[in-house]
Scaffold this motif. Structure first.
Motif, PDB file in Angstrom:
ATOM      1  N   MET A   1      71.520  25.280 -56.846  1.00  0.00           N
ATOM      2  CA  MET A   1      71.773  24.105 -55.691  1.00  0.00           C
ATOM      3  C   MET A   1      72.328  24.783 -54.374  1.00  0.00           C
ATOM      4  SD  MET A   1      73.934  20.634 -55.548  1.00  0.00           S
ATOM      5  CE  MET A   1      75.546  21.562 -55.947  1.00  0.00           C
ATOM      6  N   THR A   3      74.144  26.164 -51.434  1.00  0.00           N
ATOM      7  CA  THR A   3      75.443  26.177 -51.210  1.00  0.00           C
ATOM      8  C   THR A   3      75.757  26.669 -49.452  1.00  0.00           C
ATOM      9  OG1 THR A   3      76.104  26.193 -53.654  1.00  0.00           O
ATOM     10  CG2 THR A   3      77.913  26.930 -51.826  1.00  0.00           C
ATOM     11  N   SER A  68      72.981  29.134 -54.178  1.00  0.00           N
ATOM     12  CA  SER A  68      73.584  28.550 -55.236  1.00  0.00           C
ATOM     13  C   SER A  68      75.036  28.675 -55.131  1.00  0.00           C
ATOM     14  CB  SER A  68      73.334  28.970 -56.798  1.00  0.00           C
ATOM     15  OG  SER A  68      73.746  30.199 -57.017  1.00  0.00           O
ATOM     16  N   GLU A  69      76.088  28.050 -55.843  1.00  0.00           N
ATOM     17  CA  GLU A  69      77.347  28.288 -55.485  1.00  0.00           C
ATOM     18  C   GLU A  69      77.863  29.542 -56.455  1.00  0.00           C
ATOM     19  OE1 GLU A  69      81.749  26.376 -56.749  1.00  0.00           O
ATOM     20  OE2 GLU A  69      80.048  25.162 -57.277  1.00  0.00           O
ATOM     21  N   ALA A  98      78.088  21.320 -50.705  1.00  0.00           N
ATOM     22  CA  ALA A  98      76.902  21.102 -50.993  1.00  0.00           C
ATOM     23  C   ALA A  98      76.170  19.865 -49.911  1.00  0.00           C
ATOM     24  CB  ALA A  98      76.463  20.643 -52.307  1.00  0.00           C
TER      25      ALA A  98
END
Length: 236
Positions: A1, A3, A68-69, A98
């Protein structure tokens, strides 16, 4: 996802501040070569909590976007740029985000992608505007009243004003316990609402971008503590 990270750095001494000012140009080379870094912005800040046209030479920021995180945390912990800035800074803090909604563009492109569902809980808001040079004085004339108003709001957990170009590029970043309290501040008939009306009526901006974010986490500290602590009191 995808970030988004906002990293703030505080530089205590004159030599450190001069070094940080130079990094506004020199760090670009290493940032371009940082693996997995999708987009980035180097920003200075204003005095006080940032909502003034007078530069604060002690505080600088890196706004970045990652795949991504997990990758964001690893790169911020180990990359040359962040490590070098931490070594010169007295304090640093990074928040991981996010995006839940994005409207408008930044330098002609969409800076973030909405990848998370809106939340009823804590959220962060970012606005970025390019002020038309001919109305810059009018715009900054209204900012002190807005700054005092947001500073008095007991619900705002954290706020700072940063920017790429003094006077003309303004970024505001704030953290709120929920969407209701943020919306109440925005709708309140005061300096903020009047300034927004003036912006719309006078078409003061060449470009605008508005984004909201779910808060994923943080690392480091600011003013010796976590800026997210007020959210714990709000939830209690």
């Amino acid at each position: 996802m995808e970030t988004v990270t906002l990293s703030l750095f505080r530089f205590p001494t004159l030599s450190a501040r001069l070094w940080a000012f130079g990094q506004m140009a020199l760090a670009r080379w290493d940032l371009k070569r940082t693996p997995d870094l999708l987009q980035w912005k180097l920003c200075g800040s204003g005095t006080g909590e940032g909502f003034t046209p007078v530069p604060n030479t002690a505080v600088y920021a890196i706004l970045a976007t990652w795949p991504s995180e997990e990758i964001a945390r690893e790169r911020i912990a180990k990359s040359k740029v962040w490590a070098r800035w931490r070594a010169h800074a007295a304090e640093d803090w990074t928040i991981f985000l996010a995006a839940t909604s994005v409207r408008g563009k930044w330098a002609g492109v969409e800076p973030f992608h909405a990848v998370a569902e809106p939340t009823d809980g804590p959220l962060a808001a970012l606005t970025r505007a390019t002020v038309k040079p001919k109305v810059a004085l009018k715009f900054w004339g209204s900012v002190p009243d807005i700054s005092r108003m947001i500073g008095m709001d007991e619900h705002v957990a954290f706020k700072i004003g940063i920017g790429e170009v003094p006077l003309l590029h303004q970024v505001t970043f704030s953290i709120w316990p929920d969407t209701r309290t943020m919306a109440e501040f925005a709708r309140h008939d005061g300096p903020h609402a009047r300034a927004i009306k003036a912006v719309r009526d006078g078409q003061w901006f060449n470009e605008e971008c508005y984004a909201r974010f779910r808060i994923l986490g943080e690392c480091g500290s600011w003013d010796g503590t976590s800026p997210l602590k007020p959210l714990e009191r709000s939830a209690a």
